[in-house]
Design a protein around this motif. Structure first.
Motif, PDB file in Angstrom:
ATOM      1  N   TYR A 378       0.837  -1.205   0.000  1.00 49.95           N
ATOM      2  CA  TYR A 378       0.000   0.000   0.000  1.00 49.95           C
ATOM      3  C   TYR A 378       0.876   1.262   0.000  1.00 49.95           C
ATOM      4  CZ  TYR A 378      -4.072  -2.902   1.233  1.00 49.95           C
ATOM      5  OH  TYR A 378      -5.092  -3.827   1.245  1.00 49.95           O
ATOM      6  N   ARG A 379       1.930   1.254   0.814  1.00 46.68           N
ATOM      7  CA  ARG A 379       2.805   2.431   0.869  1.00 46.68           C
ATOM      8  C   ARG A 379       3.459   2.690  -0.484  1.00 46.68           C
ATOM      9  NH1 ARG A 379       4.083   0.211   6.071  1.00 46.68           N
ATOM     10  NH2 ARG A 379       5.980  -0.775   5.230  1.00 46.68           N
ATOM     11  N   ALA A 380       3.859   1.613  -1.165  1.00 45.58           N
ATOM     12  CA  ALA A 380       4.487   1.768  -2.476  1.00 45.58           C
ATOM     13  C   ALA A 380       3.526   2.413  -3.469  1.00 45.58           C
ATOM     14  CB  ALA A 380       4.961   0.410  -2.991  1.00 45.58           C
ATOM     15  N   PHE A 381       2.272   2.000  -3.432  1.00 45.19           N
ATOM     16  CA  PHE A 381       1.307   2.582  -4.366  1.00 45.19           C
ATOM     17  C   PHE A 381       0.984   4.035  -4.015  1.00 45.19           C
ATOM     18  CE2 PHE A 381      -0.137  -1.929  -5.358  1.00 45.19           C
ATOM     19  CZ  PHE A 381       0.509  -1.936  -6.589  1.00 45.19           C
ATOM     20  N   LEU A 382       0.999   4.372  -2.734  1.00 44.99           N
ATOM     21  CA  LEU A 382       0.810   5.767  -2.350  1.00 44.99           C
ATOM     22  C   LEU A 382       1.924   6.648  -2.908  1.00 44.99           C
ATOM     23  CD1 LEU A 382      -0.346   5.352   1.371  1.00 44.99           C
ATOM     24  CD2 LEU A 382      -1.726   6.247  -0.516  1.00 44.99           C
ATOM     25  N   ARG A 383       3.151   6.108  -2.945  1.00 45.63           N
ATOM     26  CA  ARG A 383       4.270   6.865  -3.504  1.00 45.63           C
ATOM     27  C   ARG A 383       4.177   6.950  -5.027  1.00 45.63           C
ATOM     28  NH1 ARG A 383       7.119   3.677   0.263  1.00 45.63           N
ATOM     29  NH2 ARG A 383       7.796   2.275  -1.413  1.00 45.63           N
ATOM     30  N   MET A 384       3.782   5.868  -5.669  1.00 47.17           N
ATOM     31  CA  MET A 384       3.722   5.840  -7.135  1.00 47.17           C
ATOM     32  C   MET A 384       2.597   6.692  -7.697  1.00 47.17           C
ATOM     33  SD  MET A 384       4.344   1.832  -8.035  1.00 47.17           S
ATOM     34  CE  MET A 384       5.841   0.975  -7.575  1.00 47.17           C
ATOM     35  N   TYR A 385       1.534   6.830  -6.906  1.00 47.50           N
ATOM     36  CA  TYR A 385       0.360   7.577  -7.355  1.00 47.50           C
ATOM     37  C   TYR A 385       0.070   8.677  -6.329  1.00 47.50           C
ATOM     38  CZ  TYR A 385      -0.082   3.625 -10.511  1.00 47.50           C
ATOM     39  OH  TYR A 385       0.178   2.668 -11.483  1.00 47.50           O
ATOM     40  N   PRO A 386       0.894   9.712  -6.314  1.00 45.47           N
ATOM     41  CA  PRO A 386       0.781  10.744  -5.273  1.00 45.47           C
ATOM     42  C   PRO A 386      -0.409  11.674  -5.488  1.00 45.47           C
ATOM     43  CG  PRO A 386       2.452  11.363  -6.882  1.00 45.47           C
ATOM     44  CD  PRO A 386       2.016   9.962  -7.246  1.00 45.47           C
ATOM     45  N   ALA A 387      -0.773  12.354  -4.442  1.00 41.14           N
ATOM     46  CA  ALA A 387      -1.881  13.302  -4.515  1.00 41.14           C
ATOM     47  C   ALA A 387      -1.543  14.468  -5.450  1.00 41.14           C
ATOM     48  CB  ALA A 387      -2.209  13.827  -3.122  1.00 41.14           C
ATOM     49  N   ASN A 388      -2.564  14.959  -6.132  1.00 45.73           N
ATOM     50  CA  ASN A 388      -2.468  16.167  -6.957  1.00 45.73           C
ATOM     51  C   ASN A 388      -1.442  16.057  -8.074  1.00 45.73           C
ATOM     52  OD1 ASN A 388      -4.381  17.651  -5.261  1.00 45.73           O
ATOM     53  ND2 ASN A 388      -2.729  17.650  -3.743  1.00 45.73           N
ATOM     54  N   ASP A 389      -1.280  14.853  -8.594  1.00 49.15           N
ATOM     55  CA  ASP A 389      -0.377  14.628  -9.736  1.00 49.15           C
ATOM     56  C   ASP A 389      -1.198  14.770 -11.019  1.00 49.15           C
ATOM     57  OD1 ASP A 389       1.290  13.716 -11.735  1.00 49.15           O
ATOM     58  OD2 ASP A 389       1.991  11.955 -10.638  1.00 49.15           O
ATOM     59  N   THR A 390      -0.987  15.863 -11.738  1.00 54.51           N
ATOM     60  CA  THR A 390      -1.798  16.146 -12.923  1.00 54.51           C
ATOM     61  C   THR A 390      -1.448  15.273 -14.117  1.00 54.51           C
ATOM     62  OG1 THR A 390      -0.261  17.908 -13.569  1.00 54.51           O
ATOM     63  CG2 THR A 390      -2.178  18.538 -12.231  1.00 54.51           C
ATOM     64  N   SER A 391      -0.389  14.475 -14.005  1.00 51.97           N
ATOM     65  CA  SER A 391      -0.046  13.564 -15.103  1.00 51.97           C
ATOM     66  C   SER A 391      -0.874  12.284 -15.067  1.00 51.97           C
ATOM     67  CB  SER A 391       1.446  13.213 -15.045  1.00 51.97           C
ATOM     68  OG  SER A 391       1.732  12.349 -13.947  1.00 51.97           O
ATOM     69  N   LEU A 392      -1.532  11.999 -13.949  1.00 46.51           N
ATOM     70  CA  LEU A 392      -2.282  10.756 -13.819  1.00 46.51           C
ATOM     71  C   LEU A 392      -3.506  10.781 -14.727  1.00 46.51           C
ATOM     72  CD1 LEU A 392      -2.114  10.210  -9.937  1.00 46.51           C
ATOM     73  CD2 LEU A 392      -0.686   9.159 -11.718  1.00 46.51           C
ATOM     74  N   ASP A 393      -3.600   9.776 -15.577  1.00 50.43           N
ATOM     75  CA  ASP A 393      -4.705   9.637 -16.529  1.00 50.43           C
ATOM     76  C   ASP A 393      -4.797  10.816 -17.508  1.00 50.43           C
ATOM     77  OD1 ASP A 393      -5.777   7.157 -16.443  1.00 50.43           O
ATOM     78  OD2 ASP A 393      -7.690   7.717 -15.567  1.00 50.43           O
ATOM     79  N   ALA A 394      -3.693  11.516 -17.693  1.00 54.35           N
ATOM     80  CA  ALA A 394      -3.669  12.613 -18.657  1.00 54.35           C
ATOM     81  C   ALA A 394      -3.861  12.065 -20.077  1.00 54.35           C
ATOM     82  CB  ALA A 394      -2.335  13.360 -18.562  1.00 54.35           C
ATOM     83  N   PRO A 395      -4.436  12.838 -20.986  1.00 57.94           N
ATOM     84  CA  PRO A 395      -4.876  14.223 -20.851  1.00 57.94           C
ATOM     85  C   PRO A 395      -6.280  14.388 -20.262  1.00 57.94           C
ATOM     86  CG  PRO A 395      -5.231  13.511 -23.093  1.00 57.94           C
ATOM     87  CD  PRO A 395      -4.608  12.347 -22.375  1.00 57.94           C
ATOM     88  N   PHE A 396      -6.794  13.333 -19.637  1.00 58.41           N
ATOM     89  CA  PHE A 396      -8.146  13.404 -19.067  1.00 58.41           C
ATOM     90  C   PHE A 396      -8.101  13.425 -17.541  1.00 58.41           C
ATOM     91  CE2 PHE A 396      -8.647  11.706 -23.327  1.00 58.41           C
ATOM     92  CZ  PHE A 396      -9.656  12.510 -23.828  1.00 58.41           C
ATOM     93  N   ASN A 397      -7.034  14.009 -17.009  1.00 59.83           N
ATOM     94  CA  ASN A 397      -6.962  14.254 -15.573  1.00 59.83           C
ATOM     95  C   ASN A 397      -8.042  15.261 -15.188  1.00 59.83           C
ATOM     96  OD1 ASN A 397      -5.874  16.047 -13.217  1.00 59.83           O
ATOM     97  ND2 ASN A 397      -4.680  14.166 -13.069  1.00 59.83           N
ATOM     98  N   THR A 398      -8.793  14.961 -14.143  1.00 62.28           N
ATOM     99  CA  THR A 398      -9.961  15.782 -13.791  1.00 62.28           C
ATOM    100  C   THR A 398      -9.672  16.839 -12.738  1.00 62.28           C
ATOM    101  OG1 THR A 398     -10.682  14.293 -12.020  1.00 62.28           O
ATOM    102  CG2 THR A 398     -11.461  13.809 -14.271  1.00 62.28           C
ATOM    103  N   GLY A 399      -8.523  16.749 -12.056  1.00 57.69           N
ATOM    104  CA  GLY A 399      -8.254  17.650 -10.945  1.00 57.69           C
ATOM    105  C   GLY A 399      -8.821  17.160  -9.633  1.00 57.69           C
ATOM    106  N   ASP A 400      -9.575  16.073  -9.664  1.00 61.59           N
ATOM    107  CA  ASP A 400     -10.084  15.421  -8.451  1.00 61.59           C
ATOM    108  C   ASP A 400      -9.017  14.416  -8.033  1.00 61.59           C
ATOM    109  OD1 ASP A 400     -11.360  13.792  -6.577  1.00 61.59           O
ATOM    110  OD2 ASP A 400     -13.290  13.888  -7.583  1.00 61.59           O
ATOM    111  N   SER A 401      -8.193  14.800  -7.102  1.00 65.79           N
ATOM    112  CA  SER A 401      -6.959  14.058  -6.815  1.00 65.79           C
ATOM    113  C   SER A 401      -7.203  12.589  -6.489  1.00 65.79           C
ATOM    114  CB  SER A 401      -6.217  14.730  -5.655  1.00 65.79           C
ATOM    115  OG  SER A 401      -5.057  13.999  -5.321  1.00 65.79           O
ATOM    116  N   LEU A 402      -8.113  12.309  -5.568  1.00 72.54           N
ATOM    117  CA  LEU A 402      -8.362  10.929  -5.171  1.00 72.54           C
ATOM    118  C   LEU A 402      -8.860  10.106  -6.349  1.00 72.54           C
ATOM    119  CD1 LEU A 402      -8.697   8.643  -3.134  1.00 72.54           C
ATOM    120  CD2 LEU A 402     -10.902   9.645  -2.467  1.00 72.54           C
ATOM    121  N   TYR A 403      -9.810  10.645  -7.089  1.00 75.29           N
ATOM    122  CA  TYR A 403     -10.354   9.942  -8.258  1.00 75.29           C
ATOM    123  C   TYR A 403      -9.266   9.690  -9.295  1.00 75.29           C
ATOM    124  CZ  TYR A 403     -13.246   9.262 -12.474  1.00 75.29           C
ATOM    125  OH  TYR A 403     -13.815   8.781 -13.631  1.00 75.29           O
TER     126      TYR A 403
END
Length: 538
Positions: A378-403
């Protein structure tokens, strides 16, 4: 995804005892088909005895009684037990093991056409071949247009409690009955498709999501006799998102234990007999309540059983040992696979520690038994997918950090890593073709991006007017698959994965091109380590 509006089927009416050109004689009877949408079709063909009464939860039994009776094949058979859904387009009954055959109009009985065998989608818990989205007339029309006609077969198989009941009490021959249903339907095609003008030696099995996982399952756990020569997996789940030992389901608060409590049955030698005696409507209501109360409705998953069962060991072990069928395969994923499965985390407004805890809780509840997942994972995934990372699911990042964290993690864990594991091993041993679908379809929700299953209206040709610009692209993708069904190669534009160190075909309107398979590589490599595969029981 918006509902697909389809033209209503128009049926031919035949007088009793009048010989029809759409009569197909099988050992079990004379099937009387219909013509609709430029195709000839035989619907609701029984391929197994009704799985009711003493046959509930058991392996399917083929129909062997010979008959000369005329059988009406003008309507879809019943959908298998599951929650009500308008897309099923058929009554829900326990007697549900039916398949359908479609061919181009005026196909001769000796045409020996290749066969595309469709396994429907939806998490091993819901779905049916009668869904209008899977109406194949546009695929068949395209096959005729390019002079490579094919036959299309679609099937029902048991799902959820009725198809994947798992327990140490279930005999090895009956575990994963839904997969056994699929196998028997394939055997039916081998025995009978020639009568419809098909070639039983040229069958390609195709599915999406759980249907694609099923395709992989038949590669990894094949019968002794060959039933198909190639496979296509759209967004395969690897083949299973989670596959605990059957005994895991017996533990307190696990599905089998809860099912017994809800039905008033007791654990022990007579438990299955008790469950078989529960009235159908009662069992259906209990099962539906349990399914609908589970995250993403994934109450049951195919289970690992003892030697002699359909799944005698974890799939990842066989994949890593190269122990699977070495025949041609197409597999790929969509840009934003995880968005459809993470909606429970949308707009919660959490941040900081509360956001991290919700992310970890989401991951843990996706597995039948999360007690095997260690805190360091779990800790590893928290590091790999950090909060407020706008690259996640880009270019359809929604700005909803948890989602955004959840959608990116889910897409990588459940789909991209699974595709890389199988294709990475298969590509060295057999013709293997991989794709990455990145086309956002007009009219779809931008918050969902290029979501899971959004390619199906393109592939089946049911494109809404708002997305008519996609028609040429859709036909091109259809042609890739039709070529593969005929020639075991999608075409010159699509290189095998083994060339150039891992080449993907990007499937995008006006930009179909070969790209490198190197995005999010470190994350999926971690997900495919033995540690993660073992802890997630894949």
């Amino acid at each position: 995804m918006k509902p697909v509006n389809l033209q209503l089927l128009s049926f031919l009416i035949f007088l009793p005892f009048v010989i029809s050109s759409l009569d197909v004689r099988l050992p079990t009877g004379i099937l009387r088909g219909i013509t609709a949408n430029g195709t000839e079709r035989w619907l609701g063909i029984r391929y197994a005895l009704p799985p009711i009464g003493d046959q509930r939860f058991k392996a399917p039994v083929p129909v062997t009684k010979r008959s000369n009776s005329i059988i009406d094949a003008s309507q879809f058979g019943n959908a298998c037990p599951q929650p009500e859904d308008a897309s099923l387009n058929a009554p829900i009954k326990e007697d549900c093991l039916f398949l359908n055959v479609f061919r181009p109009q005026n196909t001769s009985s000796d045409a020996a056409l290749p066969v595309l065998f469709w396994i429907h989608v939806r998490q091993y818990t819901t779905g049916a071949a009668s869904n209008p989205l899977y109406e194949p007339s546009q695929i068949l029309a395209r096959s005729v247009a390019i002079n490579k006609p094919i036959i299309f077969v679609s099937i029902n198989y048991r799902v959820n409690t009725f198809g994947f009941l798992a327990s140490s009490l279930v005999s090895k021959e009956d575990l994963n009955a839904g997969l056994l249903d699929q196998r028997l339907a394939m055997q039916f095609v081998q025995d009978n498709i020639a009568a419809f003008g098909g070639d039983p030696t040229k069958v390609t099995i195709w599915g999406q999501s759980a249907g694609a996982g099923s395709v992989q399952a038949h590669f990894i756990y094949p019968p002794s006799k060959s039933l198909f020569r190639a496979g296509i997996g759209n967004s395969a789940v690897g083949p299973f998102k989670n596959s605990p030992d059957a005994s895991t389901f017996d533990k307190p608060n696990k599905p089998f234990s809860r099912l017994l409590a809800n039905t008033g049955c007791s654990f022990g030698p007579s438990a299955l007999e008790c469950l078989r005696a529960v009235p159908f409507e009662t069992l259906l209501n209990i099962s539906n309540t349990m399914v609908l109360g589970t995250l993403n409705m994934q109450l049951w998953q195919p289970a690992v059983g003892p030697p002699g069962s359909f799944v005698p060991e974890r799939a990842s072990r066989r994949i890593k040992a190269n122990d699977f069928l070495h025949i041609p395969y197409i597999g790929g994923t969509n840009l934003n696979e995880g968005k459809s499965f993470s909606s429970t985390l949308q707009n919660l407004g959490l941040s900081g520690r509360a956001e991290d805890e919700a992310f970890v809780n989401f991951i843990g509840h996706l597995f039948i038994d999360n007690s095997t997942i260690t805190p360091d994972v779990y800790r590893a995934f928290l590091r790999m997918y950090p909060a407020n990372d706008t690259s996640l699911d880009a270019p359809f990042n929604t700005g909803d950090s948890l989602y955004d964290r959840a959608t990116a993690w889910y897409g990588n864990e459940m789909f991209l890593a699974a595709r890389r594991l199988f294709v990475g091993h298969a590509s060295a041993l057999q013709p293997t073709f991989a794709y990455f679908f990145t086309e956002f379809i007009p009219g779809n929700d931008p918050a969902r991006g290029v979501a899971h299953a959004t390619e199906l209206p393109l592939l089946f040709g049911h494109i809404p007017e708002v997305a008519s610009i996609e028609t040429d692209f859709a036909q091109k993708w259809q042609e890739f698959y039709i070529n593969f069904v005929n020639d075991l190669n999608p075409g010159e534009e699509w290189p095998t994965f083994s060339k150039n160190g891992g080449s993907l075909l990007q499937l995008m309107r006006d930009n179909i091109t070969v790209i490198r398979d190197d995005f999010d590589a470190a994350k999926t490599a971690f997900m495919n380590t033995n540690k993660i595969l073992n802890e997630f029981q894949k």
